[in-house]
Design a protein around this motif. Structure first.
Motif, PDB file in Angstrom:
ATOM      1  N   GLY A   1      -4.048  16.797  -8.496  1.00  0.00           N
ATOM      2  CA  GLY A   1      -3.270  17.954  -8.099  1.00  0.00           C
ATOM      3  C   GLY A   1      -2.001  18.094  -8.913  1.00  0.00           C
ATOM      4  N   PRO A   2      -1.194  19.102  -8.586  1.00  0.00           N
ATOM      5  CA  PRO A   2       0.049  19.313  -9.334  1.00  0.00           C
ATOM      6  C   PRO A   2       1.108  18.273  -8.952  1.00  0.00           C
ATOM      7  CG  PRO A   2      -0.130  20.924  -7.590  1.00  0.00           C
ATOM      8  CD  PRO A   2      -1.420  20.147  -7.594  1.00  0.00           C
ATOM      9  N   ASN A   3       1.975  17.986  -9.890  1.00  0.00           N
ATOM     10  CA  ASN A   3       3.072  17.043  -9.671  1.00  0.00           C
ATOM     11  C   ASN A   3       4.135  17.722  -8.800  1.00  0.00           C
ATOM     12  OD1 ASN A   3       5.177  15.214  -9.811  1.00  0.00           O
ATOM     13  ND2 ASN A   3       4.988  14.892 -12.007  1.00  0.00           N
ATOM     14  N   PRO A   4       4.465  17.158  -7.633  1.00  0.00           N
ATOM     15  CA  PRO A   4       5.445  17.811  -6.759  1.00  0.00           C
ATOM     16  C   PRO A   4       6.873  17.763  -7.304  1.00  0.00           C
ATOM     17  CG  PRO A   4       4.755  15.720  -5.828  1.00  0.00           C
ATOM     18  CD  PRO A   4       3.915  15.951  -7.046  1.00  0.00           C
TER      19      PRO A   4
ATOM     20  N   SER B   1       2.670  17.723 -15.604  1.00  0.00           N
ATOM     21  CA  SER B   1       2.691  18.665 -14.483  1.00  0.00           C
ATOM     22  C   SER B   1       1.510  18.456 -13.536  1.00  0.00           C
ATOM     23  CB  SER B   1       2.680  20.101 -15.006  1.00  0.00           C
ATOM     24  OG  SER B   1       1.459  20.373 -15.663  1.00  0.00           O
ATOM     25  N   ILE B   2       0.523  17.663 -13.931  1.00  0.00           N
ATOM     26  CA  ILE B   2      -0.623  17.361 -13.065  1.00  0.00           C
ATOM     27  C   ILE B   2      -0.790  15.845 -12.988  1.00  0.00           C
ATOM     28  CG2 ILE B   2      -1.854  19.511 -13.508  1.00  0.00           C
ATOM     29  CD1 ILE B   2      -3.604  17.936 -15.494  1.00  0.00           C
ATOM     30  N   GLY B   3      -1.614  15.383 -12.071  1.00  0.00           N
ATOM     31  CA  GLY B   3      -1.868  13.954 -11.940  1.00  0.00           C
ATOM     32  C   GLY B   3      -2.683  13.660 -10.699  1.00  0.00           C
ATOM     33  N   ARG B   4      -2.582  12.430 -10.225  1.00  0.00           N
ATOM     34  CA  ARG B   4      -3.346  11.989  -9.060  1.00  0.00           C
ATOM     35  C   ARG B   4      -2.406  11.426  -8.004  1.00  0.00           C
ATOM     36  NH1 ARG B   4      -8.692  11.818  -9.596  1.00  0.00           N
ATOM     37  NH2 ARG B   4      -9.534  12.115 -11.658  1.00  0.00           N
TER      38      ARG B   4
ATOM     39  N   ALA C   1       0.816  -1.223   0.000  1.00  0.00           N
ATOM     40  CA  ALA C   1       0.000   0.000   0.000  1.00  0.00           C
ATOM     41  C   ALA C   1       0.847   1.268   0.000  1.00  0.00           C
ATOM     42  CB  ALA C   1      -0.979   0.002   1.159  1.00  0.00           C
ATOM     43  N   PRO C   2       1.719   1.452  -0.997  1.00  0.00           N
ATOM     44  CA  PRO C   2       2.553   2.654  -0.998  1.00  0.00           C
ATOM     45  C   PRO C   2       1.746   3.889  -1.411  1.00  0.00           C
ATOM     46  CG  PRO C   2       2.898   1.448  -3.014  1.00  0.00           C
ATOM     47  CD  PRO C   2       1.957   0.628  -2.169  1.00  0.00           C
ATOM     48  N   GLU C   3       2.176   5.030  -0.906  1.00  0.00           N
ATOM     49  CA  GLU C   3       1.638   6.294  -1.406  1.00  0.00           C
ATOM     50  C   GLU C   3       2.462   6.656  -2.634  1.00  0.00           C
ATOM     51  OE1 GLU C   3       1.665   9.302   1.546  1.00  0.00           O
ATOM     52  OE2 GLU C   3       0.353   8.185   2.891  1.00  0.00           O
ATOM     53  N   PHE C   4       1.787   7.015  -3.735  1.00  0.00           N
ATOM     54  CA  PHE C   4       2.527   7.370  -4.943  1.00  0.00           C
ATOM     55  C   PHE C   4       1.744   8.377  -5.757  1.00  0.00           C
ATOM     56  CE2 PHE C   4      -0.088   3.809  -6.188  1.00  0.00           C
ATOM     57  CZ  PHE C   4      -0.487   4.096  -7.482  1.00  0.00           C
ATOM     58  N   PHE C   5       2.446   9.014  -6.678  1.00  0.00           N
ATOM     59  CA  PHE C   5       1.849  10.012  -7.565  1.00  0.00           C
ATOM     60  C   PHE C   5       1.834   9.457  -8.979  1.00  0.00           C
ATOM     61  CE2 PHE C   5       1.799  13.675 -10.330  1.00  0.00           C
ATOM     62  CZ  PHE C   5       0.777  14.428  -9.766  1.00  0.00           C
ATOM     63  N   LEU C   6       0.684   9.514  -9.639  1.00  0.00           N
ATOM     64  CA  LEU C   6       0.538   9.033 -11.007  1.00  0.00           C
ATOM     65  C   LEU C   6       0.330  10.240 -11.916  1.00  0.00           C
ATOM     66  CD1 LEU C   6       0.229   6.490 -12.820  1.00  0.00           C
ATOM     67  CD2 LEU C   6      -2.223   6.703 -12.454  1.00  0.00           C
ATOM     68  N   PRO C   7       1.334  10.613 -12.721  1.00  0.00           N
ATOM     69  CA  PRO C   7       1.178  11.771 -13.601  1.00  0.00           C
ATOM     70  C   PRO C   7       0.123  11.528 -14.680  1.00  0.00           C
ATOM     71  CG  PRO C   7       3.479  11.076 -13.495  1.00  0.00           C
ATOM     72  CD  PRO C   7       2.665  10.037 -12.815  1.00  0.00           C
ATOM     73  N   ALA C   8      -0.483  12.606 -15.144  1.00  0.00           N
ATOM     74  CA  ALA C   8      -1.447  12.504 -16.235  1.00  0.00           C
ATOM     75  C   ALA C   8      -0.725  12.109 -17.517  1.00  0.00           C
ATOM     76  CB  ALA C   8      -2.177  13.830 -16.415  1.00  0.00           C
ATOM     77  N   GLN C   9      -1.472  11.505 -18.440  1.00  0.00           N
ATOM     78  CA  GLN C   9      -0.836  10.986 -19.645  1.00  0.00           C
ATOM     79  C   GLN C   9      -0.306  12.091 -20.544  1.00  0.00           C
ATOM     80  OE1 GLN C   9      -3.375   8.456 -21.949  1.00  0.00           O
ATOM     81  NE2 GLN C   9      -1.782   7.943 -23.399  1.00  0.00           N
TER      82      GLN C   9
END
Length: 116
Positions: free
Chosen positions: A104-107, A35-38, A23-31
């Motif tokens: 949100g925005p990609n950190p 600069s944005i994603g989930r 159950a890692p926390e991760f960021f999935l960029p938009a295709q």
């Protein structure tokens, strides 16, 4: 063709197990816009892992029916209902994971430099 299907099945199984157990926390960029994603929290990560495992189970049933049964014919009504239920569960779980993930925005995004 069968080897590609088996590779995709194994990726779904291994990825689903990893997301479900760790159950890692991760960021999935938009295709189309990195600069944005989930941002997935642990619960959304587990939902995504469960959806991948349901998709792998549906794929395993398909591979078994198409390649490993000797008289190759369409599966019976019970197998078709089971396949439909697995696909529906996969869609619901993956959709719930995407709905739970915060957009949100990609950190870590850095805009490209234009040097001339």
């Amino acid at each position: 063709m069968r080897s590609l299907q088996v590779v995709m099945l194994m990726l779904c199984v291994l990825g689903g197990l990893f997301l479900l157990v760790r159950a890692p926390e991760f960021f999935l960029p938009a295709q189309w816009d990195p600069s944005i994603g989930r941002s997935f929290d642990p619960l959304a990560s587990r939902l995504l892992g469960a959806g991948l495992l349901a998709l792998a189970a549906a794929g395993a049933g398909y591979i078994h029916a198409m390649y490993y049964t000797m008289p190759r014919r369409l599966p019976g009504p019970a197998a078709q209902r089971r396949h439909f239920a697995l696909l529906l569960a996969a869609l619901v779980l993956i959709g719930a994971a995407l709905a739970r993930a915060e957009p949100g925005p990609n950190p870590e995004y850095r805009p490209p430099r234009h040097t001339r």
